[in-house]
Design an enzyme around this catalytic site. Structure first.
Site, PDB file in Angstrom:
ATOM      1  N   TRP A   1       0.831  -1.201   0.000  1.00 59.28           N
ATOM      2  CA  TRP A   1       0.000   0.000   0.000  1.00 59.28           C
ATOM      3  C   TRP A   1       0.863   1.248   0.000  1.00 59.28           C
ATOM      4  O   TRP A   1       0.570   2.215  -0.711  1.00 59.28           O
ATOM      5  CB  TRP A   1      -0.973  -0.041   1.185  1.00 59.28           C
ATOM      6  CG  TRP A   1      -2.021  -1.075   0.940  1.00 59.28           C
ATOM      7  CD1 TRP A   1      -1.968  -2.389   1.315  1.00 59.28           C
ATOM      8  CD2 TRP A   1      -3.221  -0.916   0.192  1.00 59.28           C
ATOM      9  NE1 TRP A   1      -3.083  -3.044   0.847  1.00 59.28           N
ATOM     10  CE2 TRP A   1      -3.876  -2.171   0.164  1.00 59.28           C
ATOM     11  CE3 TRP A   1      -3.828   0.175  -0.451  1.00 59.28           C
ATOM     12  CZ2 TRP A   1      -5.090  -2.363  -0.488  1.00 59.28           C
ATOM     13  CZ3 TRP A   1      -5.041  -0.024  -1.093  1.00 59.28           C
ATOM     14  CH2 TRP A   1      -5.656  -1.270  -1.109  1.00 59.28           C
TER      15      TRP A   1
ATOM     16  N   ASP B   1      -1.303   6.727   6.566  1.00 55.12           N
ATOM     17  CA  ASP B   1      -2.394   5.813   6.222  1.00 55.12           C
ATOM     18  C   ASP B   1      -2.607   4.912   7.433  1.00 55.12           C
ATOM     19  O   ASP B   1      -1.766   4.066   7.736  1.00 55.12           O
ATOM     20  CB  ASP B   1      -1.993   4.992   4.992  1.00 55.12           C
ATOM     21  CG  ASP B   1      -3.077   3.995   4.581  1.00 55.12           C
ATOM     22  OD1 ASP B   1      -4.053   3.815   5.334  1.00 55.12           O
ATOM     23  OD2 ASP B   1      -2.937   3.399   3.494  1.00 55.12           O
TER      24      ASP B   1
ATOM     25  N   LYS C   1     -11.847  -1.717   7.926  1.00 52.08           N
ATOM     26  CA  LYS C   1     -11.025  -2.611   8.730  1.00 52.08           C
ATOM     27  C   LYS C   1     -11.363  -2.489  10.212  1.00 52.08           C
ATOM     28  O   LYS C   1     -11.719  -3.455  10.843  1.00 52.08           O
ATOM     29  CB  LYS C   1      -9.547  -2.364   8.453  1.00 52.08           C
ATOM     30  CG  LYS C   1      -9.207  -2.752   7.005  1.00 52.08           C
ATOM     31  CD  LYS C   1      -7.829  -2.340   6.580  1.00 52.08           C
ATOM     32  CE  LYS C   1      -7.651  -2.484   5.084  1.00 52.08           C
ATOM     33  NZ  LYS C   1      -7.589  -3.879   4.630  1.00 52.08           N
TER      34      LYS C   1
END
Lengths: 360, 360
Positions: B101, B171, B195
Site C-alpha cells: 500500500w 495511512d 477494517k
C-alpha cells in the site's frame, strides 16, 4: 413505529420487502456465519453477490454484451470529471443545460475540454426541455451530455436528441430503471444509486466497451480511470460491498415483480394520478410543461409561500414527508420513485384534495 | 445460523452489539418512520447522525480543534491522489516504503510530485520497519508519507519518524482507533472504514485545517479537493449515509466501553496471547521481527505449503475463517481488529495448539 410515506428526492424510499430481507440478513447472511458488511470482497460469497447484481441489472435493462457495468463510488459528481477525462479524443464536447446538475457537469468538463453549451432552459427556471430538433451538434464533439431526468425541476427527456452519430452520455440518476430504455442508443449511462436503486455511496456506470481506453491525460487520478475498474470487474479496490448487496436485492425484487416493463406501467399510473389531479386543481399548479414532465419527480406550487409552508407542515403531521421543493425552486416536490407504492400516491392526492377544499 | 470467528483483513468483523442494533433499526430508525438508507442527507435526522459520529470520533481520538474530520468515499486509493494534489507546495514529498500500500501511494504521488523514497523494507519482503533514526528527509519536502500498519505483512510503526518539522501524513486504515495516538504529531491521517470502523465505502480523513487550501492544480477533479468537502462538512454531495451511520454506531460502542484506552488494553492482550504462542510454537513461526509486530494483523507460517493449506481448511471447518495470508506473502494471517473478542483469539490459539500436537 409506523412507516411514513416518504417523498424524498434522494436518498429515497426503498421497497419494504427489500428492507425486511436486509434486516433479517444483517446479523448473519445465509450460511456464511457473518454479516455482508464483514465479508472480504475477495470471498466467494461476495463475488456471488456482485456477480448476481451485475447479471440481474443486465437482464433488467437488456444491456448488450458490448457494454460493461461498473459499480463505483463518488456519485454523479465524480462522473462529471471521469467522463471528460476518459472520453476525450478531440477534446470537444456538447452539453445540454436542463438543470443544476447538467450545469455542474458542464462546468467540471470545462476544466478538461472545449465545451459547447448546445442549449439551455435556464431562461424559464428549467421548467422545460428545449426543442431537440433545433440543436446543432459539433460533428467533432467527443460526446453529447444530457441529464435525462432533472430531479430538482421535475423535467424529463421523453425522446433523445438525434446526435447524428455522436456518442450520447446520460446522467440517469433519478430515472434509471423507471422505464424500458434502448441501451444501444447510449455510449455511457451513469446513476447514483440513492434515488431509484439503493443506499447512497454506490454509482452505477454502463459504458460501451470501446470507450474504456487509456486515452486519459497523465494527471488522471488512478481511481478516476474507467479502465482500472473495468479490468478488475469493479474490484480494483474494496468496493462499497454492502451498498452493492442492497442494489442487488432491489434488482432481484424488480425482476420478481415483472421487471422494468411492469414497474413502468406502475410508474405511469402513479404519475397520472398526481398530474391529473394537479391539472384540474384550483389550488395546486404543476410547474412543468405537460410534454416534459418527469415520471419520478412531480413539482407543484400554490403560488403562495405561506400556503406552501402550511401544506408541507400539515402533510408532514399526516405522515407525508419530504414534500418540500428544492431550495432553488421552492414550492413542493413529490418524488415517486419505483419503490413508492400506488397507495402512497393515492393517499397523497386524497390529502391534497382535502387541503384544497379547506384552503381555497 | 451460528456466527463464525472472522479473521478477515477487511472488510472485517464488526461488534455484535452494533450489528444487532443496526438490524433492529434497519426497517425504521427511531421515530423517523423510515430506514436510515431512505433518509435525505439534508434532513435533520441525518444531520444528527453525521454530527454525532464526528463528535464521537473527535472525542475518541482527542482530535484538536485545528483539525477537520471528513467522511469521504473512494478508499485509501483515492487518498493516494488527493494527498499530493492538495498538499503540494514545493512539489516534493518523501515516502517510506513498508508494503504494497505504501508502494502504491508512492507510485500515484509520482504523477504529481518529485517523490523521494526515503527507505524501503522490500529487501526482506516487508517483514520489518526500517531504522527510523537513519532516515534523511528533504527539508523542502511538502510532507512525509507513511503507511502506519501494514495489513498484508503484519508490521507496524511503534514510533513515528522524526521528520524535523515536515508534515507527517499517515495511512492508518488498519490501525485507526486500535490505540491512543497524539493527533498533533500528524498533518493528515486517513483510513478506509472497512477494517477497524465500519462497512466499506466510507473513508475517514483527519486533516490539519491550514492544509485545506486551493493550492491544487487546475486539473484537480472537484471531488478530489479537500476544500469542497471541508467547506460543506462532508455534505457537498450525497455522502455514503448508511456507512456513516454504521461508523457512528461503532464510535458510540467504543465510547461506551471505555474508549480507545480500554480497547488498546484489550488489543494488547489478544495480540500477546497469539504472539506468545507463536514464539514458542515448534510448528507455526511468526513472520515479523518482534519489535515491529502489528497489534491488528498477525502473520505466521509453518514453512510448508501443504501444511498451511491443511491448517487453513481445517480451521475453516472449525469456524475460524479467513486465515489465509495475502496472496503476495502466502502462509497465514489472523486479523484481530478491535471487534475481535478475546475469546475468539483464545479459541484460535487452542485450535492451533491441537493442530500442532497432531501435525508436528
Amino acid at each position: 413505529m409506523k412507516r411514513v410515506v416518504n417523498f424524498s428526492a434522494g436518498p429515497a424510499i426503498l421497497p419494504e420487502a427489500v428492507l425486511k430481507q436486509a434486516a433479517e440478513e444483517l446479523f448473519v447472511y445465509k450460511n456464511t456465519g457473518m454479516s455482508v458488511m464483514e465479508m472480504s470482497h475477495r470471498s466467494q460469497d461476495f463475488k456471488n453477490i456482485i456477480t448476481d447484481a451485475e447479471a440481474n441489472l443486465r437482464k433488467l435493462l437488456n444491456v448488450p454484451d458490448n457494454y460493461k457495468i461498473l459499480f463505483l463510488q463518488g456519485g454523479a459528481n465524480t462522473q462529471f470529471s471521469m467522463i471528460p477525462l476518459n472520453l476525450m479524443k478531440n477534446k470537444k464536447a456538447d452539453y445540454l443545460t436542463t438543470g443544476s446538475w447538467a450545469k455542474k457537469a458542464l462546468k467540471e468538463a470545462k476544466k478538461y475540454l472545449d465545451v459547447n453549451e448546445v442549449c439551455s432552459s435556464e431562461d424559464k427556471m428549467f421548467s422545460y426541455i428545449p426543442d431537440l430538433n433545433k440543436l446543432q451538434f459539433d460533428p467533432k464533439a467527443d460526446y453529447v451530455h444530457i441529464c435525462e431526468n432533472n430531479t430538482i425541476y421535475g423535467t424529463k427527456y421523453h425522446e433523445l436528441p438525434d446526435t447524428k452519430g455522436i456518442d450520447l452520455v446520460s446522467d440517469m440518476s433519478s430515472c434509471i430503471l423507471s422505464e424500458p430504455i434502448d441501451i444501444s442508443k447510449y455510449a455511457l449511462i451513469y446513476a447514483g444509486a440513492q434515488k431509484n436503486i439503493g443506499p447512497a455511496g454506490t454509482t452505477i456506470v454502463i459504458i460501451r466497451k470501446d470507450l474504456i481506453t487509456e486515452n486519459y491525460p497523465d494527471y488522471t487520478p488512478l481511481m478516476l480511470q474507467y479502465k482500472i475498474h473495468a479490468d478488475k470487474d469493479s474490484m480494483y479496490n474494496t468496493p462499497p460491498t454492502y451498498g452493492i448487496y442492497m442494489c442487488g436485492l432491489v434488482f432481484k425484487h424488480l425482476l420478481n415483480n415483472g421487471g422494468v416493463e411492469a414497474i413502468y406501467e406502475h410508474n405511469k399510473q402513479k404519475a397520472a394520478l398526481l398530474y391529473d389531479y394537479l391539472d384540474q386543481s384550483k389550488l395546486f399548479k404543476p410547474t412543468v410543461v405537460k410534454k416534459d414532465r418527469s415520471l419520478m419527480n412531480v413539482t407543484f406550487n400554490t403560488g403562495n409561500e405561506e400556503l406552501n409552508k402550511k401544506f408541507i407542515e400539515l402533510a408532514k403531521n399526516n405522515g407525508f414527508v419530504n414534500l418540500k421543493g428544492h431550495r432553488s425552486v421552492g414550492g413542493m416536490r413529490a418524488s415517486i420513485y419505483n419503490a413508492m407504492p400506488l397507495d402512497g400516491v393515492k393517499a397523497l392526492v386524497e390529502f391534497m384534495r382535502k387541503f384544497e377544499e379547506e384552503n381555497l
